[in-house]
Design a protein around this motif. Structure first.
Motif, short mmCIF file in Angstrom:
data_model
loop_
_atom_site.label_atom_id
_atom_site.label_comp_id
_atom_site.label_asym_id
_atom_site.label_seq_id
_atom_site.Cartn_x
_atom_site.Cartn_y
_atom_site.Cartn_z
N VAL A 1 11.47 5.15 19.54
CA VAL A 1 11.27 4.98 18.50
C VAL A 1 10.15 4.15 18.37
O VAL A 1 9.66 3.39 19.25
CB VAL A 1 12.58 4.11 17.16
N PRO A 2 8.60 4.71 18.01
CA PRO A 2 7.77 4.16 18.22
C PRO A 2 7.14 2.85 16.75
O PRO A 2 6.85 3.43 15.97
CB PRO A 2 6.72 5.65 17.28
N VAL A 3 8.38 1.92 17.35
CA VAL A 3 8.31 0.38 16.77
C VAL A 3 6.60 0.20 16.06
O VAL A 3 6.47 0.63 14.87
CB VAL A 3 8.57 -0.59 17.21
N GLU A 4 5.86 0.09 16.36
CA GLU A 4 4.19 0.21 16.64
C GLU A 4 4.07 0.99 15.46
O GLU A 4 3.18 0.55 14.30
CB GLU A 4 3.39 -0.11 17.45
N ARG A 5 4.33 2.10 15.02
CA ARG A 5 3.95 2.78 14.36
C ARG A 5 4.49 3.12 13.07
O ARG A 5 4.09 3.27 11.57
CB ARG A 5 3.57 4.23 14.84
N TYR A 6 5.54 2.47 12.73
CA TYR A 6 6.80 2.50 11.60
C TYR A 6 5.83 1.55 11.19
O TYR A 6 6.12 1.62 9.92
CB TYR A 6 7.94 2.16 12.33
N ARG A 7 5.27 0.23 11.82
CA ARG A 7 5.58 -1.27 11.07
C ARG A 7 3.05 -0.53 10.46
O ARG A 7 3.69 -1.01 9.39
CB ARG A 7 5.00 -1.99 12.48
N LEU A 8 2.90 0.45 11.37
CA LEU A 8 1.55 0.49 10.63
C LEU A 8 1.94 1.30 9.46
O LEU A 8 0.75 1.29 8.31
CB LEU A 8 0.94 1.68 11.73
N CYS B 1 13.60 -1.31 13.93
CA CYS B 1 12.21 -1.99 13.79
C CYS B 1 11.96 -3.34 13.80
O CYS B 1 11.65 -4.03 14.41
CB CYS B 1 10.82 -1.16 13.96
N GLY B 2 12.89 -4.37 12.46
CA GLY B 2 12.68 -5.09 12.33
C GLY B 2 13.83 -5.99 12.73
O GLY B 2 14.23 -7.31 12.87
N SER B 3 15.31 -5.17 13.05
CA SER B 3 16.50 -6.06 13.14
C SER B 3 16.29 -6.35 14.71
O SER B 3 16.03 -7.14 15.27
CB SER B 3 17.83 -5.35 12.73
N ASP B 4 15.93 -5.29 15.63
CA ASP B 4 16.02 -4.52 17.26
C ASP B 4 14.97 -3.87 16.82
O ASP B 4 15.08 -3.28 18.14
CB ASP B 4 17.45 -4.84 17.57
N PRO B 5 13.60 -4.99 17.43
CA PRO B 5 12.61 -3.46 18.21
C PRO B 5 13.01 -3.51 19.54
O PRO B 5 12.12 -2.22 20.24
CB PRO B 5 11.36 -5.11 17.46
N PHE B 6 13.95 -3.85 20.42
CA PHE B 6 13.43 -3.61 21.92
C PHE B 6 14.58 -2.86 21.54
O PHE B 6 14.92 -1.50 22.50
CB PHE B 6 13.95 -5.06 22.49
N ALA B 7 15.75 -2.80 21.01
CA ALA B 7 16.63 -1.60 20.77
C ALA B 7 16.14 -0.54 20.15
O ALA B 7 16.24 1.21 21.08
CB ALA B 7 18.32 -1.52 20.52
N TYR C 1 8.81 -3.54 2.81
CA TYR C 1 8.42 -2.84 3.77
C TYR C 1 8.46 -3.39 5.61
O TYR C 1 9.11 -2.78 6.01
CB TYR C 1 7.95 -1.34 3.17
N ALA C 2 7.60 -3.98 4.27
CA ALA C 2 6.68 -5.14 5.91
C ALA C 2 7.98 -5.85 6.48
O ALA C 2 7.74 -5.71 7.90
CB ALA C 2 5.50 -5.64 5.60
N GLN C 3 8.63 -6.65 6.26
CA GLN C 3 9.87 -7.41 6.42
C GLN C 3 10.64 -6.72 6.54
O GLN C 3 11.01 -6.66 8.39
CB GLN C 3 9.80 -8.77 5.71
N ARG C 4 11.31 -5.49 6.66
CA ARG C 4 12.16 -4.59 6.67
C ARG C 4 11.44 -3.89 8.27
O ARG C 4 12.89 -3.80 9.41
CB ARG C 4 11.81 -3.38 6.14
N ALA C 5 10.28 -3.90 8.80
CA ALA C 5 9.68 -3.18 9.60
C ALA C 5 9.47 -4.65 10.72
O ALA C 5 8.77 -4.57 12.10
CB ALA C 5 8.34 -2.55 9.67
#
Length: 301
Positions: free
Chosen positions: A179-186, A167-173, A24-28
Motif C-alpha cells: 500500500v503506498p502509504v504516503e499517497r493515501y495520506r496525500l 495507513c493510520g493503524s499500522d503503516p509498516f504492515a 480522513y487525515a487521522q484515519r491515514a
C-alpha cells in the motif's frame, strides 16, 4: 422548534465538514491541527473572490484551490522534510489567521469586515408553513449530510477506505502489503482541504455573508475535538459535530431569552466549555476501559 433546529444545523455545519476533514487525515495517520487554518483560508478566498467576481462558482473554486495548495504543502513538509506533524498543523493555523488579517488591509485597505454581494444558494428558500425554516439552510448544509454518508461508505465499504485506515493503524504492515502509504495520506489531506473549503464558504457566504478577522472563532479546533470525541468514525464525528452545534445554538438562544441579563462572554465560551467537559469525560471513560481490559488480561493469564 423548527427555527432552533435550523440554528443548530447552521452552527454545526462548518464544524461538521472540518471534522470530517480531520477524520480522513487521522484515519491515514496524520494528526491534523491545521483545520483552523484551512477553514479561515477557505472563508477568505471564497469571500474575496465573491467580492471581486460576483460568481459563487468561482468563489467556491478559489476556496478549494487555495486549500488544496495548502494541504499539498502540509504533506510535503511532513513527508519530504520530516517536519513534526503537530507543529506544521499549528503553524498552518496561526499563519492563516495572521495572513488573512493582513490580506484584509492589503487587498481591501481596511481592517473592517468585507461584505459579499452574493451568498450560497438556499435550495428551499421561499417555503411556507412548518417547512419554512429550511429556507435558511444553504446548499452546503445539505451537502454535509451527503458527504457524511459518503465518508461512512468509502471508509467502511471500499477497498480504498480499508487501505486508508490501515495507513493510520499500522503503516509498516500497510507498506509490507504494497500500500503506498504516503499517497493515501496525500489523498486524505486533499480531501480534507476540499471539505474545509466548503466549511469556510459556509461560514462566510451563508451565515454572515461577510469575512472579518477571527471569523472562525476556533471552530477548527472544535472540529479537531469532534474527531477525538467521535472516535475517528464518520457517524461518531457527525454526532459530535451536531452536539457542538447544539451547544452553540443553546448559547445563542439563551442570549435571546435572557437578553442583557446574561453576559455575552458566557454565550461565546459555551461551546468550548462543552468541548472540555466532553473530552474529559471521554478520556476518563477510555482510561477506565483500559483498566478493565488490563484486569481481564491479568485474570486470563
Amino acid at each position: 422548534m423548527g427555527d432552533f433546529l435550523v440554528t443548530c444545523l447552521q452552527a454545526a455545519t462548518p464544524i461538521w465538514l472540518a471534522a470530517l476533514a480531520g477524520m480522513y487525515a487521522q484515519r491515514a495517520g496524520v494528526v491534523h491541527l491545521g483545520l483552523e487554518g484551512l477553514l479561515v483560508s477557505g472563508a477568505f478566498a471564497a469571500t474575496a473572490t465573491a467580492v471581486g467576481t460576483g460568481s459563487i462558482v468561482l468563489a467556491l473554486a478559489a476556496a478549494v484551490a487555495v486549500n488544496l495548495v495548502l494541504s499539498a504543502l502540509f504533506w510535503v513538509l511532513t513527508t519530504y522534510f520530516k517536519a513534526n506533524v503537530m507543529i506544521v498543523g499549528l503553524g498552518l493555523s496561526l499563519t492563516a489567521a495572521g495572513a488573512t488579517g493582513y490580506a484584509l488591509v492589503v487587498v481591501f485597505g481596511s481592517e473592517a469586515a468585507i461584505r459579499s454581494p452574493i451568498g450560497l444558494p438556499r435550495p428551499f428558500d421561499g417555503l411556507s408553513g412548518p417547512l419554512a425554516p429550511l429556507g435558511d439552510l444553504s446548499i452546503v448544509t445539505f451537502a454535509a449530510v451527503v458527504l457524511s454518508w459518503f465518508a461512512w461508505w468509502s471508509i467502511r465499504r471500499t477497498r480504498a477506505g480499508l487501505r486508508l485506515s490501515a495507513c493510520g493503524s499500522d503503516p509498516f504492515a500497510a507498506k509490507s502489503a504494497g500500500v503506498p502509504v504516503e499517497r493515501y495520506r496525500l489523498a486524505a489531506l486533499l480531501i480534507g482541504g476540499f471539505l474545509c473549503a466548503l466549511a469556510g464558504a459556509e461560514l462566510s457566504l451563508a451565515q454572515v455573508q461577510s469575512f472579518s478577522d477571527g471569523i472562525s472563532q476556533g471552530r477548527g479546533y472544535l472540529a479537531f475535538a469532534a474527531v477525538l470525541l467521535g472516535g475517528v468514525a464518520p457517524v461518531g464525528v457527525s454526532v459530535a459535530s451536531l452536539f457542538f452545534g447544539l451547544a452553540a445554538a443553546l448559547g445563542i438562544q439563551s442570549q435571546v431569552d435572557f437578553n442583557d441579563a446574561l453576559p455575552p462572554q458566557f454565550v461565546l465560551m459555551a461551546p468550548y466549555v462543552v468541548t472540555i467537559v466532553a473530552i474529559s469525560v471521554t478520556a476518563l471513560a477510555n482510561r477506565r476501559r483500559g483498566r478493565q481490559q488490563t484486569v481481564i488480561m491479568e485474570r486470563t493469564l
